[in-house]
Write an enzyme that holds these catalytic residues in place. Structure first.
Site, mmCIF file in Angstrom:
data_model
loop_
_atom_site.group_PDB
_atom_site.id
_atom_site.type_symbol
_atom_site.label_atom_id
_atom_site.label_comp_id
_atom_site.label_asym_id
_atom_site.label_seq_id
_atom_site.Cartn_x
_atom_site.Cartn_y
_atom_site.Cartn_z
ATOM 1 N N GLU A 44 7.134 9.650 -41.356
ATOM 2 C CA GLU A 44 7.722 8.367 -40.963
ATOM 3 C C GLU A 44 6.593 7.365 -40.783
ATOM 4 O O GLU A 44 5.500 7.732 -40.315
ATOM 5 C CB GLU A 44 8.497 8.510 -39.654
ATOM 6 C CG GLU A 44 9.005 7.158 -39.154
ATOM 7 C CD GLU A 44 10.033 7.238 -38.044
ATOM 8 O OE1 GLU A 44 10.030 8.229 -37.303
ATOM 9 O OE2 GLU A 44 10.834 6.286 -37.925
ATOM 10 N N CYS A 100 13.683 6.755 -37.073
ATOM 11 C CA CYS A 100 14.355 5.526 -36.649
ATOM 12 C C CYS A 100 14.171 4.383 -37.641
ATOM 13 O O CYS A 100 14.991 3.469 -37.675
ATOM 14 C CB CYS A 100 13.862 5.112 -35.275
ATOM 15 S SG CYS A 100 14.392 6.242 -33.990
ATOM 16 N N ASN A 126 20.093 9.181 -39.554
ATOM 17 C CA ASN A 126 19.007 9.885 -38.854
ATOM 18 C C ASN A 126 19.551 10.472 -37.562
ATOM 19 O O ASN A 126 20.330 11.410 -37.595
ATOM 20 C CB ASN A 126 17.836 8.917 -38.614
ATOM 21 C CG ASN A 126 16.765 9.525 -37.722
ATOM 22 O OD1 ASN A 126 16.402 10.684 -37.909
ATOM 23 N ND2 ASN A 126 16.281 8.791 -36.740
ATOM 24 N N GLU A 127 19.150 9.918 -36.445
ATOM 25 C CA GLU A 127 19.651 10.421 -35.155
ATOM 26 C C GLU A 127 20.878 9.613 -34.785
ATOM 27 O O GLU A 127 20.794 8.684 -33.993
ATOM 28 C CB GLU A 127 18.579 10.234 -34.079
ATOM 29 C CG GLU A 127 17.618 11.368 -33.984
ATOM 30 C CD GLU A 127 16.526 11.130 -32.958
ATOM 31 O OE1 GLU A 127 16.448 10.041 -32.360
ATOM 32 O OE2 GLU A 127 15.732 12.054 -32.766
HETATM 33 O O1 AHR Z 1 9.557 11.026 -34.472
HETATM 34 C C1 AHR Z 1 9.688 9.858 -33.737
HETATM 35 C C2 AHR Z 1 11.125 9.422 -33.585
HETATM 36 O O2 AHR Z 1 11.808 10.348 -32.800
HETATM 37 C C3 AHR Z 1 11.941 9.374 -34.840
HETATM 38 O O3 AHR Z 1 11.819 8.183 -35.501
HETATM 39 C C4 AHR Z 1 13.342 9.520 -34.346
HETATM 40 O O4 AHR Z 1 14.188 10.128 -35.278
HETATM 41 C C5 AHR Z 1 13.197 10.292 -33.068
HETATM 42 O O5 AHR Z 1 13.814 9.664 -32.019
#
Ligand code: AHR
Length: 648
Positions: free
Chosen positions: A48, A238, A372-373
């Site tokens: 990321e 994120c 994602n989350e």
């Molecule tokens: O890895 C850091 C962040 O942690 C990522 O962007 C997210 O998916 C999680 O909250």
């Protein structure tokens, strides 16, 4: 008298305990009946653009705000003399700003600009740098002077470029640095009388990963390659969601000519008050083409993540921030087009673009994560729209859904059954948890429902004291991962997170690989990941102590696998206790024979020890080779230690 009796009893009991404790623990490995197959994707990496992981990190570009598209167009630049920011007749429509250098009107005055780079423009002795710029001379002929200057303004190297046309053209020169500088600057002067327009001012080391011009930092890409990862998840995290939908990761903006890739904000710029980086943007120079290419280079299955139409739910409690379910068409189309970009042939729109970019062969995409989350009904109803279309049009692609941001609790418990109903192939679980959680959860998957979907541990890291990459966290991860390996039938992929962090630009820690502008360091956590992925094996072997998985008894954790191709057994043992442990390992179901054993040990007496740029080798794997005659391996596993045995 009673007191004396009590003391004798305690003494006898302690003796018995010592004796008991001294008895070696027996581990039985059933070599005869290999268990479930281990997928090649089992141990992977997750990239990321956080902590300056892409721009200023893996992406080797040295110039910040190279296209003058940051909202403050001259951020990262210091200008002098007569300089204007213009848009008329810009060469790249998606990045419409450029600068005009105008004669200052006096022979003793100068016009020009300096770039500060990412925490400095760093250069190394004798290294070559490819400087390039798109330029035009308003009257058809002029010149510029390009310099690298050190912190006290001494010129390291300088070269003149004649700008020979009033049409936009790319000019390239090689600058060779005479010494190493962490905080040099790139400086450009107008050198002729006539005005010159400049855009996309770029400088890369010539020596990038695989020598590519729009390339990656060699040491960082090499660190990924050395992991031998099975899967490569990108681009986030994120940043896939964005602070709002406008700033979500839009893969279509990340492909095509690099000069025309539209700049995006980085969602991690303002996330933490004490880690505030308002100059953190995504040029997308490291875009989806480069991600697929890197997957191929390092031998990992690509796993892109696309937006499900929800902007970051942590940052947007209210649903106005998201796309309504009835308006998801363009988002679904983005997913379909991405599959075409990766796998379509030259006759397709997106396959043609991939071909033009230099990769006619498909990237052979097999996995796609949607969201994602994410959490709540808002996720489920949107994912359902994607699932319906993707499963009809692309049944060959495995879909990864989300279990939310936490490994338990309300959203997790709600989402798992929903993921089953939607028939996603894998569910992405995330856990950033303390040591204790990792040790207690090593048996987490032993009783998971085998009917599917499978599990993807898509983001995890042990958050030990001060959230450092210390040995304590690495050891807890090693212990926990015996449970992933033992359950490889259901846990089919796992990726540590985050991957990279710039020592001056991080927002989040711990992180697997740390770096500054010139050097990098592999953490103890990196070595744990590497030991798992380099000894992945093909089949799980039952590894038991008293007919139970060894998962924390007496502080010990173990798992083993068969590698059918190498005809080897890989045994992994973590001793998280404070005492060394005697262990006898029996290879059941095989004739006694002479075996060659290669062991790798990661150990420290100090749980707080960590590898840093100053002390990169504070904790390193240590190897040793020995022979074993028979079926019993007698071991003394040091306290606080992770060991891998490759037995052939
Ligand atoms: O890895 C850091 C962040 O942690 C990522 O962007 C997210 O998916 C999680 O909250």
């Amino acid at each position: 008298m009673k007191k004396l009796q009590y003391s004798i009893t305690v003494a006898l009991l302690s003796l018995a305990f010592v004796k008991l404790n001294a008895e070696p623990l027996r581990i039985d490995i059933n070599v005869k009946k290999p268990g479930s197959e281990i997928k090649k994707t089992m141990y992977g990496i997750f990239f990321e653009d956080i902590n300056f992981g892409a721009d200023g990190g893996l992406y080797a570009e040295k110039i910040k705000n190279r296209s003058f598209e940051f909202p403050q167009n001259l951020l990262g630049w210091t200008t002098f003399g007569k300089l204007e920011v213009c848009t008329v007749g810009a060469p790249f429509p998606n990045n419409p700003h450029y600068v005009r250098l105008i004669d200052p009107g006096h022979k003793e005055k100068r016009t020009g600009l300096d770039n500060e780079g990412f925490f400095g423009v760093s250069v190394e002795t004798d290294a070559e740098y490819r400087f390039s710029v798109w330029a035009r001379a308003t009257e058809g002929a002029s010149s510029i002077r390009v310099e690298l200057v050190d912190e006290i303004n001494k010129i390291i190297v300088a070269k003149k470029i004649d700008i020979t046309s009033n049409e936009w053209q790319k000019y390239t020169i090689i600058l060779k640095s005479l010494h190493t500088e962490y905080k040099a600057k790139l400086r450009i002067f107008l050198d002729g009388k006539q005005s010159v327009d400049l855009d996309h001012i770029s400088m890369f080391p010539v020596d990038t990963w695989k020598g590519r011009e729009n390339g990656l930092r060699k040491d960082l890409a090499q660190a990924l390659f050395d992991l031998k990862p099975g899967v490569f998840r990108f681009p986030g995290g994120c940043i896939v969601e964005g602070t709002d939908l406008d700033t979500r990761y839009n893969w279509k903006n990340s492909v095509g000519p690099v000069e025309n890739r539209k700049l995006n904000e980085n969602r991690w710029n303002y996330s933490f008050r004490d880690r505030f980086f308002p100059d953190y943007f995504q040029t997308y120079g490291l875009g989806f083409y480069e991600f697929f290419q890197l997957s191929e280079d390092i031998g990992a299955e690509p796993l892109p993540v696309v937006s499900v139409g929800l902007s970051c739910q942590f940052q947007n409690a209210c649903c106005d921030a998201h796309v309504s379910v009835s308006q998801l068409d363009s988002y679904v189309q983005d997913a379909l087009d991405l599959i075409e970009f990766a796998n379509g042939d030259i006759t397709t729109k997106w396959g043609k673009l991939r071909t033009e970019m230099g990769h006619p062969a498909p990237f052979n995409l097999k996995l796609l994560a949607v969201g994602n989350e994410q959490w709540g009904t808002e996720y489920v109803e949107r994912l359902a729209v994607f699932m319906k279309i993707l499963s009809e049009k692309h049944p060959e692609i495995k879909i990864v859904g989300s279990a939310g941001p936490y490994p338990d609790g309300e959203s997790f418990n709600f989402l798992w059954p929903e993921m089953k109903k939607l028939k996603v192939d894998l569910v992405d679980e995330h856990y950033y948890r303390p040591e204790d959680w990792f040790l207690k959860n090593a048996n987490r998957y032993d009783l998971y429902d085998r009917k599917g979907p499978a599990v993807f541990a898509g983001e995890y890291a042990c958050h030990a004291k001060n959230r450092k990459n210390n040995f304590q966290s690495a050891l807890a991860e090693a212990a926990f991962m015996t449970g992933l390996e033992r359950n490889a039938d259901i846990v089919q992929m796992c990726t540590y997170a985050p991957l990279f962090a710039h020592v001056q630009g991080w927002q989040w820690r711990p992180d697997m690989i740390w770096f500054d502008n010139l050097k990098s360091v592999r953490s103890a956590n990196y070595y744990v990941q590497q030991l798992y992925s380099n000894y992945v094996g093909t089949h799980v072997l039952r590894t038991e102590c008293n007919k139970q998985p060894l998962s924390g008894q007496d502080g010990l954790f173990a798992s083993s696998v068969l590698d059918k191709n190498a005809k080897a057994v890989y045994l992994k043992i973590a001793n998280t206790s404070e005492q060394e442990k005697k262990v006898n390992v029996f290879f059941n179901g095989q004739k006694p024979q002479l075996r060659q054993v290669h062991s790798v040990t990661l150990h420290s007496d100090n749980k707080d020890v960590e590898n840093t740029l100053q002390m990169p080798f504070a904790i390193l794997p240590v190897v040793s080779d020995f022979k074993l005659n028979g079926n019993e391996l007698t071991l003394t596993v040091p306290a606080k230690c992770f060991q891998v045995f490759d037995i052939r």
